[in-house]
Design a protein around this motif. Structure first.
Motif, mmCIF file in Angstrom:
data_model
loop_
_atom_site.group_PDB
_atom_site.id
_atom_site.type_symbol
_atom_site.label_atom_id
_atom_site.label_comp_id
_atom_site.label_asym_id
_atom_site.label_seq_id
_atom_site.Cartn_x
_atom_site.Cartn_y
_atom_site.Cartn_z
ATOM 1 N N VAL A 1 -1.538 4.125 -1.643
ATOM 2 C CA VAL A 1 -2.954 3.895 -1.363
ATOM 3 C C VAL A 1 -3.068 3.348 0.058
ATOM 4 N N THR A 2 -4.306 3.107 0.492
ATOM 5 C CA THR A 2 -4.515 2.534 1.819
ATOM 6 C C THR A 2 -4.563 1.020 1.746
ATOM 7 N N HIS B 1 -3.539 -0.243 -10.122
ATOM 8 C CA HIS B 1 -3.455 1.158 -9.718
ATOM 9 C C HIS B 1 -3.484 2.073 -10.929
ATOM 10 N N LEU C 1 -13.587 -1.711 -11.195
ATOM 11 C CA LEU C 1 -12.856 -2.848 -10.644
ATOM 12 C C LEU C 1 -13.116 -4.130 -11.428
ATOM 13 N N THR D 1 -7.783 -0.216 0.411
ATOM 14 C CA THR D 1 -7.896 -0.253 -1.050
ATOM 15 C C THR D 1 -7.334 -1.559 -1.589
ATOM 16 N N VAL D 2 -6.188 -1.990 -1.057
ATOM 17 C CA VAL D 2 -5.595 -3.253 -1.498
ATOM 18 C C VAL D 2 -6.540 -4.413 -1.193
ATOM 19 N N ARG D 3 -7.180 -4.387 -0.030
ATOM 20 C CA ARG D 3 -8.126 -5.450 0.312
ATOM 21 C C ARG D 3 -9.322 -5.440 -0.634
ATOM 22 N N ALA D 4 -9.767 -4.239 -1.034
ATOM 23 C CA ALA D 4 -10.881 -4.142 -1.979
ATOM 24 C C ALA D 4 -10.501 -4.752 -3.321
ATOM 25 N N TRP D 5 -9.268 -4.534 -3.740
ATOM 26 C CA TRP D 5 -8.798 -5.145 -4.990
ATOM 27 C C TRP D 5 -8.758 -6.666 -4.854
ATOM 28 N N ALA E 1 0.834 -1.199 0.000
ATOM 29 C CA ALA E 1 0.000 0.000 0.000
ATOM 30 C C ALA E 1 0.874 1.257 0.000
ATOM 31 N N ARG F 1 -6.998 1.962 -12.479
ATOM 32 C CA ARG F 1 -7.970 2.620 -11.603
ATOM 33 C C ARG F 1 -7.890 4.120 -11.777
ATOM 34 N N ARG F 2 -6.688 4.676 -11.855
ATOM 35 C CA ARG F 2 -6.540 6.113 -12.076
ATOM 36 C C ARG F 2 -7.036 6.495 -13.459
#
Length: 229
Positions: free
Chosen positions: A129-130, A168, A177, A133-137, A124, A171-172
């Motif tokens: 990122v947080t 990443h 997703l 966010t990584v867990r959401a991915w 992260a 996403r930008r």
């Protein structure tokens, strides 16, 4: 100049111009005895600069830059500009890395970095990122990290880092997703990369346009700053 004169140049409403002044993106206007706003060429230059900054950096950063300029804090204004260029440079670097990576993809597993394992926090931090966010991915199927047998914690290796960098980047670029998960799976299996190639070509064009917008914004901001002296 009236609010309508400034608004007409950019296809805005007169209320939008008033709002920009109220929010501090334009310097305060003088008033007539009857209370009507009076703008000058300095205000027109400020509006051109702000709108150019929005196109280049987004509304929040553009507003921060204008506030800093109006506070006569050029260091803060230029720091915000620098951060935008740093992000653009990072995006270009990531894009080039991903393009090189998919060019080297084969049906063989991706080689691991010798002894290199990253925690979710380290990954992260690398991406800016947080951990959430990584867990959401991961929940979306974009990342499939293994677990350390001793601790049960996630461990991210070379292939996971590549997938995270790609996620990443896309996403930008505004991709949802679900689409990113499909693209990353294509990279992971080294097959059917047409959609990935289209996505990367589209993002490269966006980076080019953002870079050109930054050039225009710099010119507009310089003109406005010079006119304020």
């Amino acid at each position: 100049m009236r609010p309508a004169d400034l608004a007409r140049e950019h296809g805005l409403s007169t209320q939008a111009v008033r709002n920009y002044e109220q929010d501090g993106f334009l310097p305060p206007a003088s008033r007539t005895e009857s209370g009507y706003r009076v703008y000058t060429e300095v205000h027109a230059a400020a509006l051109r600069a702000f709108l150019a900054l929005v196109r280049a950096y987004g509304h929040a950063t553009a507003g921060g830059i204008m506030h800093a300029v109006h506070d006569d804090d050029l260091d803060r204004a230029l720091t915000l500009v620098d951060r935008g260029h740093e992000q653009l440079a990072r995006d270009r670097e990531t894009l080039n890395t991903v393009r090189a990576a998919i060019g080297d993809l084969t049906s063989e597993p991706t080689p691991e970095l010798a002894g290199e394992e990253w925690s979710i926090g380290e990954l992260a931090h690398r991406l800016g990122v947080t951990a959430a966010t990584v867990r959401a991915w991961e929940r979306a199927g974009i990342l499939v990290p293994e677990r350390n047998r001793a601790t049960g914690y996630r461990v991210f290796r070379a292939a996971d880092i590549r997938d995270a960098e790609l996620a990443h980047l896309l996403r930008r670029g505004g991709y949802p997703l679900a689409h990113i998960a499909t693209v990353v799976e294509q990279v992971r299996t080294a097959g059917g990369t047409e959609s990935l190639a289209r996505a990367l070509a589209g993002w490269r064009e966006r980076l080019t346009q953002r870079g050109l917008a930054m050039l225009d914004a710099a010119a507009r901001l310089g003109e406005y700053q010079s006119g304020r002296k």
